[in-house]
Design a protein around this motif. Sequence first.
Motif, PDB file in Angstrom:
ATOM      1  N   SER A 111      -4.591  20.525 -18.650  1.00 24.84           N
ATOM      2  CA  SER A 111      -5.548  19.416 -18.631  1.00 24.84           C
ATOM      3  C   SER A 111      -4.897  18.037 -18.583  1.00 24.84           C
ATOM      4  O   SER A 111      -5.581  17.062 -18.321  1.00 24.84           O
ATOM      5  CB  SER A 111      -6.520  19.442 -19.825  1.00 24.84           C
ATOM      6  OG  SER A 111      -5.908  18.871 -20.984  1.00 24.84           O
ATOM      7  N   GLU A 143     -11.193  23.920 -21.000  1.00 22.58           N
ATOM      8  CA  GLU A 143     -11.614  23.959 -22.411  1.00 22.58           C
ATOM      9  C   GLU A 143     -10.895  22.927 -23.273  1.00 22.58           C
ATOM     10  O   GLU A 143     -11.152  22.820 -24.475  1.00 22.58           O
ATOM     11  CB  GLU A 143     -11.400  25.378 -22.959  1.00 22.58           C
ATOM     12  CG  GLU A 143     -12.479  26.323 -22.432  1.00 22.58           C
ATOM     13  CD  GLU A 143     -11.997  27.736 -22.167  1.00 22.58           C
ATOM     14  OE1 GLU A 143     -10.908  28.103 -22.621  1.00 22.58           O
ATOM     15  OE2 GLU A 143     -12.725  28.473 -21.474  1.00 22.58           O
ATOM     16  N   GLU A 144     -10.006  22.157 -22.678  1.00 25.50           N
ATOM     17  CA  GLU A 144      -9.296  21.121 -23.447  1.00 25.50           C
ATOM     18  C   GLU A 144     -10.165  19.869 -23.596  1.00 25.50           C
ATOM     19  O   GLU A 144     -10.845  19.459 -22.650  1.00 25.50           O
ATOM     20  CB  GLU A 144      -7.995  20.723 -22.733  1.00 25.50           C
ATOM     21  CG  GLU A 144      -6.949  21.815 -22.643  1.00 25.50           C
ATOM     22  CD  GLU A 144      -6.227  22.079 -23.965  1.00 25.50           C
ATOM     23  OE1 GLU A 144      -6.571  21.445 -24.988  1.00 25.50           O
ATOM     24  OE2 GLU A 144      -5.310  22.919 -23.954  1.00 25.50           O
ATOM     25  N   GLY A 145     -10.087  19.274 -24.761  1.00 29.68           N
ATOM     26  CA  GLY A 145     -10.879  18.081 -25.026  1.00 29.68           C
ATOM     27  C   GLY A 145     -10.652  16.943 -24.054  1.00 29.68           C
ATOM     28  O   GLY A 145     -11.581  16.202 -23.716  1.00 29.68           O
ATOM     29  N   TYR A 148     -13.170  16.541 -21.231  1.00 28.62           N
ATOM     30  CA  TYR A 148     -14.482  15.935 -21.515  1.00 28.62           C
ATOM     31  C   TYR A 148     -14.363  14.422 -21.647  1.00 28.62           C
ATOM     32  O   TYR A 148     -15.224  13.676 -21.188  1.00 28.62           O
ATOM     33  CB  TYR A 148     -15.102  16.567 -22.775  1.00 28.62           C
ATOM     34  CG  TYR A 148     -15.096  18.065 -22.650  1.00 28.62           C
ATOM     35  CD1 TYR A 148     -15.798  18.676 -21.608  1.00 28.62           C
ATOM     36  CD2 TYR A 148     -14.328  18.863 -23.478  1.00 28.62           C
ATOM     37  CE1 TYR A 148     -15.752  20.041 -21.421  1.00 28.62           C
ATOM     38  CE2 TYR A 148     -14.279  20.225 -23.300  1.00 28.62           C
ATOM     39  CZ  TYR A 148     -14.992  20.812 -22.266  1.00 28.62           C
ATOM     40  OH  TYR A 148     -14.926  22.159 -22.076  1.00 28.62           O
ATOM     41  N   ARG A 180     -15.862  31.612 -24.247  1.00 28.23           N
ATOM     42  CA  ARG A 180     -17.048  30.759 -24.192  1.00 28.23           C
ATOM     43  C   ARG A 180     -18.259  31.571 -24.629  1.00 28.23           C
ATOM     44  O   ARG A 180     -18.329  32.769 -24.358  1.00 28.23           O
ATOM     45  CB  ARG A 180     -17.293  30.292 -22.756  1.00 28.23           C
ATOM     46  CG  ARG A 180     -16.160  29.489 -22.195  1.00 28.23           C
ATOM     47  CD  ARG A 180     -16.406  29.157 -20.755  1.00 28.23           C
ATOM     48  NE  ARG A 180     -15.239  28.484 -20.194  1.00 28.23           N
ATOM     49  CZ  ARG A 180     -15.188  28.019 -18.958  1.00 28.23           C
ATOM     50  NH1 ARG A 180     -16.242  28.137 -18.164  1.00 28.23           N
ATOM     51  NH2 ARG A 180     -14.097  27.430 -18.516  1.00 28.23           N
TER      52      ARG A 180
ATOM     53  N   GLN B  59      -8.437  27.367 -24.876  1.00 28.05           N
ATOM     54  CA  GLN B  59      -7.360  26.353 -24.762  1.00 28.05           C
ATOM     55  C   GLN B  59      -7.875  25.058 -25.348  1.00 28.05           C
ATOM     56  O   GLN B  59      -8.280  24.170 -24.621  1.00 28.05           O
ATOM     57  CB  GLN B  59      -7.032  26.077 -23.301  1.00 28.05           C
ATOM     58  CG  GLN B  59      -6.168  27.039 -22.604  1.00 28.05           C
ATOM     59  CD  GLN B  59      -6.674  28.446 -22.696  1.00 28.05           C
ATOM     60  OE1 GLN B  59      -5.889  29.306 -22.876  1.00 28.05           O
ATOM     61  NE2 GLN B  59      -7.948  28.713 -22.621  1.00 28.05           N
ATOM     62  N   SER B  60      -7.916  24.960 -26.647  1.00 30.41           N
ATOM     63  CA  SER B  60      -8.488  23.770 -27.276  1.00 30.41           C
ATOM     64  C   SER B  60      -7.684  23.492 -28.539  1.00 30.41           C
ATOM     65  O   SER B  60      -8.191  23.584 -29.650  1.00 30.41           O
ATOM     66  CB  SER B  60      -9.967  24.023 -27.634  1.00 30.41           C
ATOM     67  OG  SER B  60     -10.693  24.480 -26.518  1.00 30.41           O
ATOM     68  N   GLU B  61      -6.405  23.166 -28.343  1.00 34.32           N
ATOM     69  CA  GLU B  61      -5.479  23.084 -29.483  1.00 34.32           C
ATOM     70  C   GLU B  61      -5.950  22.115 -30.549  1.00 34.32           C
ATOM     71  O   GLU B  61      -5.825  22.399 -31.748  1.00 34.32           O
ATOM     72  CB  GLU B  61      -4.080  22.687 -28.996  1.00 34.32           C
ATOM     73  CG  GLU B  61      -3.329  23.783 -28.253  1.00 34.32           C
ATOM     74  CD  GLU B  61      -3.671  23.860 -26.774  1.00 34.32           C
ATOM     75  OE1 GLU B  61      -4.547  23.088 -26.322  1.00 34.32           O
ATOM     76  OE2 GLU B  61      -3.071  24.680 -26.068  1.00 34.32           O
ATOM     77  N   ASN B  62      -6.472  20.986 -30.130  1.00 36.10           N
ATOM     78  CA  ASN B  62      -6.883  19.974 -31.098  1.00 36.10           C
ATOM     79  C   ASN B  62      -8.000  20.514 -31.991  1.00 36.10           C
ATOM     80  O   ASN B  62      -7.897  20.522 -33.218  1.00 36.10           O
ATOM     81  CB  ASN B  62      -7.316  18.707 -30.344  1.00 36.10           C
ATOM     82  CG  ASN B  62      -7.680  17.569 -31.260  1.00 36.10           C
ATOM     83  OD1 ASN B  62      -7.360  17.589 -32.446  1.00 36.10           O
ATOM     84  ND2 ASN B  62      -8.360  16.575 -30.726  1.00 36.10           N
ATOM     85  N   ALA B  63      -9.071  20.994 -31.394  1.00 41.21           N
ATOM     86  CA  ALA B  63     -10.211  21.478 -32.178  1.00 41.21           C
ATOM     87  C   ALA B  63      -9.874  22.743 -32.958  1.00 41.21           C
ATOM     88  O   ALA B  63     -10.284  22.903 -34.112  1.00 41.21           O
ATOM     89  CB  ALA B  63     -11.408  21.730 -31.253  1.00 41.21           C
TER      90      ALA B  63
END
Lengths: 313, 346
Positions: A111, A143-145, A148, A180, B59-63
């Motif tokens: 991302s 799916e990485e912040g 968004y 998801r 893939q959401s390392e921060n959260a």
Amino acid sequence: MLLDAYKKMFLIRIAEEQLADYYLKNKIMSLVHFYVGQEAIAVGVCDALHKNDRVMGNHRSHGHYLAKGGDLKKMVCELFGKECGSSHGKGGSMHMIDTSVNFIGSTPILSSAVPLSCGSALEQKYHKSDMITVVFLGDGAFEEGGVYESLNLSTLFKLPLLIVLENNLRSIDTRLWERRSSAHDTKKIVTGFGVQYVKADGNDYLDVVGKVRKLIPEVREGKPALIECMTYRHMAHSGPTFEEETREEDTIEQRKENDSVLKIRQKILDSGITEEEVIAVENNIKKTVTNAIVFAKRAPFPKKESLYTDLYV
Amino acid sequence: MSNRIITYTEAIKEATDQIMDVDHNVVVMGLEVSYKNGADGTTAGLKKKYPHRIIETPQSENAVTGMAVGAAITGLHPIVHHGRVEFALFAADQIFTQAAKWNYMFGGGHPVPVVFRINIGRQWGQGPQHTQALYSLFGNALGIKVVIPSTPSMAKGLLISAVRDKNPVVILEPRWLFSLKQNVSIESYDKPLDKAVVVNEGADVTIVAYGDGLIAAHEALELIGDDVGVDLIDLVSINPIDYETVYKSVKKTGRIITIDTTNHAFSVGSDIISNVAQQKLLHLKNIPISISCPDVPVPTSTILTESYYPTKVDIANTVLRQLGKPTIKHDLTFEEIHTSPNYIIK
Ligand SMILES: Cc1ncc(C[n+]2csc(CCOP(=O)(O)OP(=O)(O)O)c2C)c(N)n1
């Protein structure tokens, strides 16, 4: 026209297959992620672009690079760690770049290229250029912040940005439904930020190129868009080999049936070009790839001192 | 009490299994942790045994990291796995600013029992964005404990201690060591998080090392031979650093060499040398030497990484030079330079 597209897709396919073969037989110490199966997306998108439009990529960017017109020899040299590689051996497979064709870089940190591409689009807008920036990312990276946050920036600042989401159903081996909820709705997420959303069959060159062509005029006006292209990854996540038993939604039968390269080849035959002519074209491309590999194999390594260069410009 | 030879990654898996067995609040989350080969083997098979406690994440390392910290504050003991330190940087706020400061900023009594398992450093073909050895970042951050297991047996014992600890503990696992083997006790055991270990005793020179640098120093001992006595210290913890053990050794030897497998600036080695230099009673017989990597990122081409990391030969010769002895010549093979150690270490 279609034959030109086929040539590009075949080049990517055959380059990846020959390189995969080479990797299996030789000690090439650069982590690779092959693009086989997804060719229609890179070529479909890049065929709809102006040559001055910019493209950014991710860890699986050989196809993006070649579709934008990136130099094949430099790419292979880079994979082999040679001086004449596009990053002089410093980057390797995960860091494709050829600024001469506006392929402005790729990063394997999932991302991270999305905010960077917002920056490129901001620059284009700032300097009143008519050009746009395109960024490729996978369903996992989506799916990485940061994605968004970037969607918000893109509409807030009216950026000429096209996000190409290559949905091959897998992130390494984790399937979509493991990552998801069943209520997850990419279209709603994207349009919720005010970004246009279009879905395409990523295994069909004509569908991709047609939809991108339609989107681009508005993107040039500062209306960012995201195109989600459904596709299959034919090889392993990293390297060529994997266990076929791990595949369920993308079995070998499904992959073959939906193979974009075979599909477009059939269309060309249907249009009246003979099998012999197609094979002659293919043989030519195969030779180009073989030559590039031979060239890269013989090419010199960087000088040891170049370890110390390039930290700063 | 039985032992057997297992790899570094198997040791991590065994520790995870044993601690999950006794502490039902332990959950593991991260990318690839549910895979058959579970996160490079470190969680292999555990999904089958603990289906609801091995949590595969997006893939959401921060959260995901924040979720682990939040769960730790409220009663779980999460172990978060990050496959590369670069991925963990997406969660820098949750690690350095949230987990690390929570107890202090609320005036104590607010434990955050979370473990961050972060793979770090050297691996062939990975290049500038997958091999950063950002040890000092973690050594500098206040409020986390930071350990580096250098052998399979340490990997097991430190993980068990980390999960039992009530504070956020970062375990930096050098990828380079994943195939290293050792005779490891089958029983559950712990190792102190804040104690350095003297792994070889000698009277002439102190070497302080950790991770792949420690293993290279181990190999150097064979080249040096018995003429020179090396006190080899496995630093174990870089936050805090066990200066008592370091000073005690340097008091005996009067010479110190530190090894970092990353660049020198603000490194663990430079910090140790700085502290040693400020000690009046250590009476150094020679200038302290820091062995480290060049001040450039790690490139991908093998020809460029060939001279990047300190080798056993570099270390051996630094020791010999400290004592005014003739240096040795020893050619390393391609494998020795570029592939990770997979032998059995004592
Ligand atoms: C921030 C970050 N987290 C994890 C990884 C490890 N990783 C590399 S590729 C990959 C899967 C990516 O899947 P996707 O984005 O769908 O692209 P694909 O590989 O399918 O092309 C993962 C998890 C990474 N490179 N960066």
